[in-house]
Write an enzyme that holds these catalytic residues in place. Structure first.
Site, short mmCIF file in Angstrom:
data_model
loop_
_atom_site.label_atom_id
_atom_site.label_comp_id
_atom_site.label_asym_id
_atom_site.label_seq_id
_atom_site.Cartn_x
_atom_site.Cartn_y
_atom_site.Cartn_z
N HIS A 132 -30.46 22.17 -4.75
CA HIS A 132 -30.33 21.74 -6.15
C HIS A 132 -31.56 20.96 -6.59
CE1 HIS A 132 -27.88 20.53 -9.73
NE2 HIS A 132 -28.80 19.56 -9.75
N GLU A 133 -31.90 19.94 -5.83
CA GLU A 133 -33.04 19.10 -6.19
C GLU A 133 -34.36 19.83 -6.02
OE1 GLU A 133 -32.25 16.64 -7.76
OE2 GLU A 133 -30.18 16.34 -7.11
#
Length: 214
Positions: free
Chosen positions: A53-54
């Site tokens: 995600h990051e």
């Protein structure tokens, strides 16, 4: 090539550990034996989910020429841990910040959508691998463990994608909706269907339906 600062690596590790504990508690509450058993399984899904995600957002931001860095939000991590005791993790580990806050809505939206999309892709990969591993479970405990990791990984990443797509506070959904409402509706609908399927049908039943369909 993505570059990480020492502070960023520290924050990613802290966020990963707190979210892992939170998701484990949300599943087994304070049962110490079950907690120890499920934690390693949850950690794989949370670890990959949090990282992709990051990293997805960091990658897109870097492609646009920005310096991007993940920073943990201590209060958000405490909220995640506290909410886990009611069986639902409010995951607010932190955000990817860039060196320019004056980006237009389109760039903000494109950066924001990368995180949930990465979680959705990972969730699909998990459920596909689970379907491939399912017939092999009887042959080895290793295959059984991989199967459990994948089913949990599907559920966790479906949740992370849907939660982050909510148009609330500083979540990704707010930025995506501001950029393009149609894209937000489509992506949110798909992620919500995935999450609802994991809740109502269950990942293991979904695997059986996939195998039957094939």
């Amino acid at each position: 090539m993505l570059k990480f600062t020492k502070n960023e690596i520290r924050d990613l590790i802290i966020a990963f550990l707190v979210l892992s504990v939170a998701f484990a508690i949300s599943n087994v509450k304070l049962d110490a034996h079950q907690f120890v058993s499920i934690l390693p399984i949850v950690m794989v899904g949370v670890a990959l989910g949090s990282l992709v995600h990051e990293l997805g957002e960091k990658f897109v931001a870097t492609k646009y020429g920005y310096e991007a860095e993940f920073k943990a939000w201590p209060l958000g991590l405490l909220i995640a841990l506290a909410s886990s005791f009611i069986g639902m993790v409010i995951a607010l580990p932190g955000s990817v910040f860039t060196n320019d806050d004056n980006r237009d809505d389109e760039i903000n939206g494109r950066i924001a959508i990368a995180g949930p999309m990465a979680n959705m892709i990972l969730a699909v990969l998990f459920i596909v691998i689970a379907a491939l591993i399912f017939p092999l479970k009887t042959y080895s405990d290793v295959f059984t463990l991989i199967y459990l990791i994948c089913t949990v990984g599907f559920s966790v990443n479906s949740f992370l994608a849907t939660f982050n797509l909510l148009p609330l506070y500083t979540l990704d959904g707010t930025k995506i909706l501001k950029w393009n409402a149609k894209i937000w509706i489509i992506i949110f609908a798909i992620s919500a269907i995935m999450l609802l399927s994991s809740i109502t049908i269950g990942a293991e039943k979904m695997v059986q339906l996939i195998i039957t369909g094939i």
